[in-house]
Design a protein around this motif. Structure first.
Motif, PDB file in Angstrom:
ATOM      1  N   LEU A   1       0.809  -1.212   0.000  1.00 37.97           N
ATOM      2  CA  LEU A   1       0.000   0.000   0.000  1.00 37.97           C
ATOM      3  C   LEU A   1       0.846   1.268   0.000  1.00 37.97           C
ATOM      4  O   LEU A   1       0.325   2.355  -0.251  1.00 37.97           O
ATOM      5  N   LYS A   2       2.128   1.131   0.311  1.00 34.53           N
ATOM      6  CA  LYS A   2       2.996   2.299   0.306  1.00 34.53           C
ATOM      7  C   LYS A   2       3.463   2.667  -1.094  1.00 34.53           C
ATOM      8  O   LYS A   2       4.032   3.728  -1.304  1.00 34.53           O
ATOM      9  N   ARG A   3       3.221   1.772  -2.050  1.00 32.33           N
ATOM     10  CA  ARG A   3       3.666   2.032  -3.425  1.00 32.33           C
ATOM     11  C   ARG A   3       2.636   2.855  -4.185  1.00 32.33           C
ATOM     12  O   ARG A   3       1.462   2.858  -3.868  1.00 32.33           O
ATOM     13  N   ARG A   4       3.104   3.550  -5.197  1.00 29.78           N
ATOM     14  CA  ARG A   4       2.193   4.298  -6.063  1.00 29.78           C
ATOM     15  C   ARG A   4       1.787   3.457  -7.273  1.00 29.78           C
ATOM     16  O   ARG A   4       0.630   3.483  -7.701  1.00 29.78           O
ATOM     17  N   LEU A   5       2.755   2.697  -7.784  1.00 26.80           N
ATOM     18  CA  LEU A   5       2.508   1.819  -8.927  1.00 26.80           C
ATOM     19  C   LEU A   5       2.813   0.386  -8.512  1.00 26.80           C
ATOM     20  O   LEU A   5       3.711   0.139  -7.709  1.00 26.80           O
ATOM     21  N   LEU A   6       2.090  -0.543  -9.097  1.00 26.76           N
ATOM     22  CA  LEU A   6       2.269  -1.957  -8.773  1.00 26.76           C
ATOM     23  C   LEU A   6       2.251  -2.773 -10.056  1.00 26.76           C
ATOM     24  O   LEU A   6       1.308  -2.680 -10.844  1.00 26.76           O
ATOM     25  N   HIS A   7       3.327  -3.533 -10.258  1.00 20.02           N
ATOM     26  CA  HIS A   7       3.428  -4.423 -11.423  1.00 20.02           C
ATOM     27  C   HIS A   7       3.806  -5.811 -10.885  1.00 20.02           C
ATOM     28  O   HIS A   7       4.839  -5.965 -10.225  1.00 20.02           O
ATOM     29  N   THR A   8       3.007  -6.800 -11.196  1.00 19.18           N
ATOM     30  CA  THR A   8       3.286  -8.133 -10.666  1.00 19.18           C
ATOM     31  C   THR A   8       2.673  -9.192 -11.568  1.00 19.18           C
ATOM     32  O   THR A   8       1.852  -8.883 -12.454  1.00 19.18           O
ATOM     33  N   HIS A   9       3.103 -10.433 -11.338  1.00 19.34           N
ATOM     34  CA  HIS A   9       2.554 -11.598 -12.032  1.00 19.34           C
ATOM     35  C   HIS A   9       2.017 -12.555 -10.984  1.00 19.34           C
ATOM     36  O   HIS A   9       2.659 -12.776  -9.955  1.00 19.34           O
ATOM     37  N   VAL A  10       0.867 -13.082 -11.246  1.00 20.11           N
ATOM     38  CA  VAL A  10       0.276 -14.051 -10.319  1.00 20.11           C
ATOM     39  C   VAL A  10      -0.245 -15.242 -11.109  1.00 20.11           C
ATOM     40  O   VAL A  10      -0.480 -15.156 -12.317  1.00 20.11           O
ATOM     41  N   ARG A  11      -0.419 -16.334 -10.383  1.00 18.82           N
ATOM     42  CA  ARG A  11      -1.018 -17.518 -10.984  1.00 18.82           C
ATOM     43  C   ARG A  11      -2.460 -17.645 -10.513  1.00 18.82           C
ATOM     44  O   ARG A  11      -2.774 -17.369  -9.345  1.00 18.82           O
ATOM     45  N   VAL A  12      -3.306 -18.058 -11.388  1.00 23.81           N
ATOM     46  CA  VAL A  12      -4.723 -18.229 -11.095  1.00 23.81           C
ATOM     47  C   VAL A  12      -5.034 -19.717 -11.148  1.00 23.81           C
ATOM     48  O   VAL A  12      -4.613 -20.419 -12.076  1.00 23.81           O
TER      49      VAL A  12
ATOM     50  N   TYR B   1      -1.588 -17.844 -15.942  1.00 25.23           N
ATOM     51  CA  TYR B   1      -0.641 -16.816 -15.531  1.00 25.23           C
ATOM     52  C   TYR B   1      -1.208 -15.462 -15.936  1.00 25.23           C
ATOM     53  O   TYR B   1      -1.594 -15.261 -17.099  1.00 25.23           O
ATOM     54  N   VAL B   2      -1.265 -14.532 -14.957  1.00 23.82           N
ATOM     55  CA  VAL B   2      -1.898 -13.230 -15.190  1.00 23.82           C
ATOM     56  C   VAL B   2      -0.918 -12.130 -14.808  1.00 23.82           C
ATOM     57  O   VAL B   2      -0.251 -12.187 -13.772  1.00 23.82           O
ATOM     58  N   GLU B   3      -0.866 -11.139 -15.666  1.00 24.96           N
ATOM     59  CA  GLU B   3      -0.037  -9.955 -15.438  1.00 24.96           C
ATOM     60  C   GLU B   3      -0.939  -8.829 -14.931  1.00 24.96           C
ATOM     61  O   GLU B   3      -1.981  -8.552 -15.530  1.00 24.96           O
ATOM     62  N   ILE B   4      -0.550  -8.188 -13.794  1.00 24.48           N
ATOM     63  CA  ILE B   4      -1.365  -7.130 -13.189  1.00 24.48           C
ATOM     64  C   ILE B   4      -0.547  -5.843 -13.136  1.00 24.48           C
ATOM     65  O   ILE B   4       0.594  -5.833 -12.664  1.00 24.48           O
ATOM     66  N   HIS B   5      -1.161  -4.748 -13.618  1.00 26.32           N
ATOM     67  CA  HIS B   5      -0.571  -3.411 -13.514  1.00 26.32           C
ATOM     68  C   HIS B   5      -1.618  -2.516 -12.842  1.00 26.32           C
ATOM     69  O   HIS B   5      -2.770  -2.439 -13.305  1.00 26.32           O
ATOM     70  N   ALA B   6      -1.224  -1.855 -11.749  1.00 23.47           N
ATOM     71  CA  ALA B   6      -2.202  -1.064 -10.988  1.00 23.47           C
ATOM     72  C   ALA B   6      -1.578   0.230 -10.506  1.00 23.47           C
ATOM     73  O   ALA B   6      -0.358   0.333 -10.325  1.00 23.47           O
ATOM     74  N   ILE B   7      -2.433   1.220 -10.313  1.00 25.45           N
ATOM     75  CA  ILE B   7      -2.040   2.489  -9.705  1.00 25.45           C
ATOM     76  C   ILE B   7      -2.847   2.656  -8.420  1.00 25.45           C
ATOM     77  O   ILE B   7      -4.053   2.414  -8.394  1.00 25.45           O
ATOM     78  N   LEU B   8      -2.175   3.045  -7.338  1.00 27.97           N
ATOM     79  CA  LEU B   8      -2.809   3.215  -6.038  1.00 27.97           C
ATOM     80  C   LEU B   8      -3.021   4.710  -5.794  1.00 27.97           C
ATOM     81  O   LEU B   8      -2.060   5.491  -5.835  1.00 27.97           O
ATOM     82  N   LEU B   9      -4.270   5.110  -5.554  1.00 33.26           N
ATOM     83  CA  LEU B   9      -4.609   6.530  -5.407  1.00 33.26           C
ATOM     84  C   LEU B   9      -4.798   6.860  -3.930  1.00 33.26           C
ATOM     85  O   LEU B   9      -5.730   6.354  -3.296  1.00 33.26           O
ATOM     86  N   PRO B  10      -3.933   7.701  -3.357  1.00 34.75           N
ATOM     87  CA  PRO B  10      -4.075   8.067  -1.933  1.00 34.75           C
ATOM     88  C   PRO B  10      -4.898   9.337  -1.763  1.00 34.75           C
ATOM     89  O   PRO B  10      -4.991  10.165  -2.673  1.00 34.75           O
TER      90      PRO B  10
END
Length: 818
Positions: free
Chosen positions: A557-568, A577-586
């Motif tokens: 939660l301390k990050r502004r941007l998040l890039h990761t890979h997860v398995r479903v 295999y899923v690629e996730i890119h997210a932006i966290l808005l504070p």
């Protein structure tokens, strides 16, 4: 206060006549003992001279006059006095009266009738057996009985049944003790019960023992008392509702008087009495004490009322805002005597004022920021006024007034009739708020898109009398909306083409918004999905939760941007295999209120990479086997031939150089043989993996540099494919090389076990470790990770400075193909 004592002490102290000192307002200021005796004046009470005895109207207070008064004193004793009025030049009082009691109280019948008929009430005389022998005109007028009827009516008949016992007892007291009084009613002939106060005295009248008395109609007094009670009750209720308390402060005697509401306001029990001055002051905010003291001094010096606000602390520590209104009490000399006033709790008002002030400030800032054109239309006069932005919109000066027609001429022809119709319908249906959009021509002749919000005010008859509103230029906003719509359409087309999943997580409400591809990627039925973040996490592989668990993993939660890979792990159990890119808005406080991002199914990409990895590793292994075989079959054979020649030379000559060459050649043969075995372990396919690792440990620790603890918990008949065995062998080989080169360790612990449906390989050392926050992933670790992922496994590395290193590898073995 004996003014006359100072001027004429002999007169005031005389026992021959009574002295009454009268003020300008007709009130009795002082009297001597003789006057007190004649008139039966009770102590410590205020009276006007008219209450004691009325005088001739012609006897003005500024004139010298004499007269005689026949009547009753304050105890209903009949008196006959002679009075002399003397005007005074002393400004402290108006005049004084000298009175003497006539010893002969014998009156003529005519005088007696005159006296009793001037009494402001009923007068009566009746005998001990209850027979009336005298009464005044007021008695017959009020009762409705004639003089003839009065001769056979008993006094008790003038009381209702419920009052007669009490009346009988009062009459008996007159004849027993000499006097009595009674608060009761007077029953008239027509049945009216009029409240009266009765005063009776026993006398000897015409040779008979009689009761002489009078009754005063106290209806107005009782009504006044009831009104006063009601008023006091309403006042108390009003004080409670308004949170107003009344107080008095006798400054010189330091006496205090509080109303009930004062105790409630100050949080003080009533039985404890009012707070003393110092106690009250100790609860006032220290910054307000001087303000109150200055105001008190001003009131005392100027004798004018004042008001102030201050902060007050209740016994529980709560701070309240009070408003105090103070008035001086002035004595008869015009000097300051004491203070009185009210205190009102204005805490809620202060909070509302602060809220209104804040709201006004926000409105002003918003108005300035948005450049709203604010207008006010007086419908009765058809005049529209506005702020500077409104006049600027029309291109008019500050004092200009606009009418309805001028306003409508600026609206675009295609919008004009619609705006008129909407306004007419809103006014006809008594709507209080009207919102409309239209195109409006500004002073430059260009049409701008306007958002107009207005509030309508109606009179008592329901007719509109005034409208107030604000016009906001939303042309740029509309263009931006059009551009945003185009971007949205293009984005929708792009996400559709790429099958991108789009999500928006409201962290405060824990609600997820997914597009259709999110459900497809995570193999979720929309009807079964509760849209919570936890339900999303339930779709992920347990080993990947830490990479996207925004609920428990606060570091993410301390990050502004998040890039990761997860398995479903879908219901089909075929891992995606899923690629996730997210932006966290504070928010302003730094707390994440929303997470927005996209997801993409990269299973094909990952499987292709795994295939490539297999090919790379297979090629590497082939090269290693080829190099190992070449070293074993060629290089070692050449060295063996050289060794044989050197031994032959040694037999003919004992040259030291030859002996040294023989030793070096043997050493080279052993090193090449060992290297050849590491590159191409010939018995790996025949040996169990646990035995191959044990041999590898022996080879590495040939000089006993390490204390090795190797534990195995694998069933003897457990089958592993050769590809997995060679990769596990290479992983351990890489780990041991890293320990030997970098760790400075002295102890190595290796566990090879099977837990459930997983093969677990744990390697630990007691070396210097490394910082996990730094970029620790070298070629060796990347190679280990690539080999593990070939088998859908997981690798976890834990290390810190001076705390060694632990590597845990888990590989599923439930789907191995024999």
């Amino acid at each position: 206060m004996s003014y006359l004592v100072e001027e004429y002490p002999a007169i005031f102290k005389s026992s021959a006549f009574g002295v009454l000192i009268v003020g300008d307002d007709g009130n009795l200021l002082d009297y001597n003992r003789k006057a007190e005796s004649i008139l039966d004046i009770p102590p410590n009470q205020k009276f006007s001279i008219k209450d004691l005895f009325p005088r001739e109207q012609s006897c003005d207070k500024q004139t010298f006059c004499e007269g005689v008064y026949h009547g009753f004193n304050l105890k209903n004793k009949f008196i006959s006095i002679h009075y002399t009025q003397v005007p005074s030049e002393n400004q402290a009082y108006s005049h004084y009266l000298l009175i003497t009691e006539n010893q002969d109280n014998t009156l003529s019948d005519e005088d007696f009738e005159t006296i009793i008929n001037t009494i402001p009430g009923i007068f009566y005389v009746f005998t001990e057996d209850g027979k009336f022998i005298h009464w005044n005109k007021r008695f017959t007028e009020l009762s409705g009985y004639s003089d003839e009827e009065m001769t056979y009516i008993s006094p008790i008949d003038f009381f209702p049944e419920s009052y007669r016992k009490e009346a009988s007892e009062a009459i008996a007291r007159v004849f027993d003790t000499g006097s009595a009084s009674l608060s009761s009613v007077f029953l008239t002939k027509d049945g009216r019960a009029i409240p009266h106060e009765y005063f009776g005295t026993k006398i000897n009248y015409l040779g008979q023992i009689c009761s002489i008395g009078m009754g005063i109609d106290v209806t107005e007094r009782i009504e006044a008392q009831n009104s006063l009670k009601q008023a006091n009750k309403r006042l108390s209720t009003a004080q409670q509702i308004a949170q107003i308390g009344y107080w008095e402060w006798d400054w010189y005697n330091q006496n205090y008087l509080w109303s009930d509401e004062m105790y409630l306001l100050c949080g003080v029990p009533k039985e404890n009495g009012p707070l003393q001055h110092l106690d009250f002051a100790s609860r006032i905010h220290r910054k307000d004490l001087q303000v109150l003291e200055n105001e008190r001094k001003r009131i005392v010096n100027t004798l004018t009322p004042g008001e102030a606000e201050f902060r007050f602390f209740l016994p529980n520590g709560e701070m309240r805002y009070f408003e105090v209104n103070t008035s001086p009490i002035i004595d008869e000399k015009g000097s300051f005597a004491s203070l009185e006033g009210t205190i009102q709790d204005i805490t809620e008002r202060k909070a509302q004022e602060a809220a209104v002030s804040s709201s006004n400030e926000r409105y002003e800032l918003i108005s300035k920021a948005t450049n709203d054109a604010v207008w006010d239309w007086d419908i009765s006069t058809n005049e529209i006024t506005g702020n500077a932005n409104y006049l600027e919109l029309f291109g008019l000066n500050r004092d200009s007034i606009i009418d309805e027609e001028t306003y409508f001429t600026r609206i675009h022809p295609d919008d004009k009739e619609r705006v008129r119709a909407n306004m007419a319908e809103a006014l006809f249906s008594h709507q209080k708020t009207i919102i409309d959009e239209y195109r409006f021509k500004n002073r430059k002749g260009k049409y701008r898109i306007i958002l107009d919000r207005s509030q309508v005010f109606y009179d008592d008859k329901g007719m509109p009398k005034r409208m107030v509103g604000a016009m906001q230029d939303i042309t740029s906003q509309k263009k931006a909306e059009e551009e945003l719509l185009n971007i949205t359409n293009r984005l929708s087309l792009a996400t559709t083409s790429a099958k991108l999943g789009v999500f928006d997580w409201n962290t405060q409400k824990d609600v997820l918004e997914w597009n259709e591809y999110m459900y497809e990627i995570f193999d979720v039925d929309p009807s079964d999905f509760d849209r919570s973040f936890q339900s999303w996490l339930d779709c992920l592989h347990p080993k990947d939760l830490h990479q996207f668990d925004l609920i428990s993993n606060q570091e993410l939660l301390k990050r502004r941007l998040l890039h990761t890979h997860v398995r479903v792990v879908p219901f089909s159990e075929e891992i995606k295999y899923v690629e996730i890119h997210a932006i966290l808005l504070p928010d302003k406080e730094g707390k994440v209120y929303s997470v927005i991002g996209v997801c993409r199914d990269i299973s094909e990409k990952v499987l292709a990479e795994q295939s490539i990895n297999r090919a790379i590793i297979s090629t590497q292994e082939s090269e290693r086997f080829e190099i190992g075989r070449e070293l074993h079959d060629n290089a070692i054979q050449v060295l063996i031939a050289a060794l044989m020649n050197l031994n032959h030379i040694k037999e003919k000559s004992n040259d030291p150089a030859t002996i040294t060459s023989i030793e070096l050649t043997k050493k080279a043969i052993n090193e090449i043989r060992r290297l050849s075995h590491q590159l191409a372990p010939s018995d790996l396919g025949n040996l169990a993996i646990e035995d191959s690792i044990r041999d590898l440990l022996k080879e590495m620790n040939i000089n006993n540099e390490f204390l090795i603890d190797y534990e195995v918990d694998i069933e003897p008949d457990t089958w592993l494919p050769d590809e997995m065995k060679i990769n596990l062998y290479r992983i351990v080989q890489e780990q041991l090389n890293n320990i030997h080169k970098h760790s400075k360790a002295t102890e190595i612990k290796i566990d090879l076990i099977i837990q459930g449906q997983k093969l677990v390989l744990k390697t630990r050392d007691n070396g210097i470790g490394f910082n996990m926050d730094s970029n620790y992933e070298g070629i060796g670790i990347n190679n280990m990770g690539r080999r593990v992922r070939m088998f859908e496994g997981d690798i976890e590395i834990n290390s810190s400075h001076k705390n060694g290193c632990e590597i845990v590898i888990q590989i599923p073995i439930d789907n191995l193909e024999y």
